[in-house]
Motif scaffolding. Structure first.
Motif, PDB file in Angstrom:
ATOM      1  N   GLU A 101       0.871  -1.176   0.000  1.00  0.00           N
ATOM      2  CA  GLU A 101       0.000   0.000   0.000  1.00  0.00           C
ATOM      3  C   GLU A 101       0.904   1.221   0.000  1.00  0.00           C
ATOM      4  OE1 GLU A 101      -3.232   0.667  -0.091  1.00  0.00           O
ATOM      5  OE2 GLU A 101      -3.980  -1.385  -0.070  1.00  0.00           O
ATOM      6  N   LEU A 102       0.851   2.008  -1.063  1.00  0.00           N
ATOM      7  CA  LEU A 102       1.668   3.205  -1.188  1.00  0.00           C
ATOM      8  C   LEU A 102       0.778   4.440  -1.137  1.00  0.00           C
ATOM      9  CD1 LEU A 102       3.922   1.989  -4.145  1.00  0.00           C
ATOM     10  CD2 LEU A 102       4.426   1.907  -1.704  1.00  0.00           C
ATOM     11  N   ALA A 103       1.402   5.611  -1.050  1.00  0.00           N
ATOM     12  CA  ALA A 103       0.637   6.859  -1.005  1.00  0.00           C
ATOM     13  C   ALA A 103      -0.191   7.042  -2.278  1.00  0.00           C
ATOM     14  CB  ALA A 103       1.577   8.044  -0.816  1.00  0.00           C
ATOM     15  N   GLY A 146      -1.496   4.644  -3.986  1.00  0.00           N
ATOM     16  CA  GLY A 146      -2.444   3.537  -4.107  1.00  0.00           C
ATOM     17  C   GLY A 146      -1.715   2.205  -4.056  1.00  0.00           C
ATOM     18  N   PRO A 147      -2.462   1.105  -4.149  1.00  0.00           N
ATOM     19  CA  PRO A 147      -1.860  -0.225  -4.076  1.00  0.00           C
ATOM     20  C   PRO A 147      -0.915  -0.502  -5.250  1.00  0.00           C
ATOM     21  CG  PRO A 147      -4.249  -0.350  -3.905  1.00  0.00           C
ATOM     22  CD  PRO A 147      -3.913   1.043  -4.249  1.00  0.00           C
ATOM     23  N   SER A 148       0.112  -1.317  -4.979  1.00  0.00           N
ATOM     24  CA  SER A 148       1.070  -1.720  -6.000  1.00  0.00           C
ATOM     25  C   SER A 148       1.388  -3.202  -5.809  1.00  0.00           C
ATOM     26  CB  SER A 148       2.346  -0.885  -5.894  1.00  0.00           C
ATOM     27  OG  SER A 148       3.283  -1.299  -6.860  1.00  0.00           O
ATOM     28  N   LEU A 149       1.578  -3.915  -6.914  1.00  0.00           N
ATOM     29  CA  LEU A 149       1.875  -5.351  -6.873  1.00  0.00           C
ATOM     30  C   LEU A 149       3.018  -5.626  -7.840  1.00  0.00           C
ATOM     31  CD1 LEU A 149       0.716  -8.202  -5.868  1.00  0.00           C
ATOM     32  CD2 LEU A 149      -0.260  -8.318  -8.145  1.00  0.00           C
ATOM     33  N   ARG A 150       3.903  -6.556  -7.430  1.00  0.00           N
ATOM     34  CA  ARG A 150       5.036  -6.922  -8.269  1.00  0.00           C
ATOM     35  C   ARG A 150       5.229  -8.436  -8.195  1.00  0.00           C
ATOM     36  NH1 ARG A 150      10.026  -7.856  -6.119  1.00  0.00           N
ATOM     37  NH2 ARG A 150       9.430  -6.690  -4.274  1.00  0.00           N
ATOM     38  N   ASN A 168      -0.792  -1.657 -10.664  1.00  0.00           N
ATOM     39  CA  ASN A 168      -1.122  -0.566  -9.751  1.00  0.00           C
ATOM     40  C   ASN A 168      -2.632  -0.434  -9.579  1.00  0.00           C
ATOM     41  OD1 ASN A 168       1.609   0.501  -9.321  1.00  0.00           O
ATOM     42  ND2 ASN A 168       1.512   0.911 -11.522  1.00  0.00           N
ATOM     43  N   ARG A 169      -3.000   0.227  -8.492  1.00  0.00           N
ATOM     44  CA  ARG A 169      -4.384   0.566  -8.142  1.00  0.00           C
ATOM     45  C   ARG A 169      -5.276  -0.673  -8.115  1.00  0.00           C
ATOM     46  NH1 ARG A 169      -1.955   4.412 -10.857  1.00  0.00           N
ATOM     47  NH2 ARG A 169      -2.640   3.850 -12.909  1.00  0.00           N
ATOM     48  N   GLN A 170      -6.425  -0.624  -8.762  1.00  0.00           N
ATOM     49  CA  GLN A 170      -7.396  -1.725  -8.664  1.00  0.00           C
ATOM     50  C   GLN A 170      -6.864  -3.008  -9.289  1.00  0.00           C
ATOM     51  OE1 GLN A 170     -10.342  -1.368  -6.927  1.00  0.00           O
ATOM     52  NE2 GLN A 170     -10.393  -3.578  -7.097  1.00  0.00           N
TER      53      GLN A 170
END
Length: 158
Positions: free
Chosen positions: A20-22, A24-28, A58-60
């Motif tokens: 969870e970043l400023a 929004g959500p991020s996935l790697r 990113n995001r949704q």
């Protein structure tokens, strides 16, 4: 813009990392794409070179992928390709291929999937405000049928 959009079919190679970043959500996660070809001498399919990509969502898309993607699953990833090169003093230079994903899905040629629409969290409902009374009152009638003047007494001009 001149962006390189790619569509890569491969298998999830590493466990997805969710943050969870400023912004929004991020996935790697890493995606392994292995070329396969028909070897006529062996009369069998043979694995060729394997390319590894770092997929960023990113995001949704990040939230939905985190709930759906596991190591080993076959995926189809579409997004913008970014190739980075870096080298530190005394070390060999290396290159990294990243995909900024715009779409991620399971490869249905190798299995089945069940789609569930993401449910957005409900916003707290505000109390309904009463409808304003936009009508202006008309002149009131007196008992003798004449119209009575409403409001304060008329101003006198001197």
């Amino acid at each position: 813009m001149n962006e390189t959009v790619v569509c890569v079919v491969g298998n999830v190679a590493t466990a997805p990392v969710y943050r969870e970043l400023a912004a929004g959500p991020s996935l790697r996660f890493r995606l392994a794409a292995t070329a396969r070809y028909w070897d006529r001498e062996k009369s069998a399919w043979t694995d060729g070179h394997t390319n590894f990509f770092t997929v960023w969502a990113n995001r949704q898309l990040a939230a939905n992928a985190m709930a759906s993607v596991e190591v080993g699953q076959p995926l189809v990833v579409q997004g913008r390709l970014k190739v980075r090169t870096d080298g530190r003093e005394g070390q060999q230079q290396w290159a990294s291929a990243d995909i900024d994903a715009t779409a991620i899905g399971h490869d249905l040629s190798r299995g089945t999937a069940v789609f569930r629409r993401a449910v957005k969290p409900e916003q707290p409902t505000a109390q309904p405000r009463p409808e304003p009374d936009w009508e202006t009152p008309g002149p009131a009638a007196t008992g003798d049928g004449t119209l009575a003047q409403q409001g304060s007494e008329p101003a006198t001009v001197t």
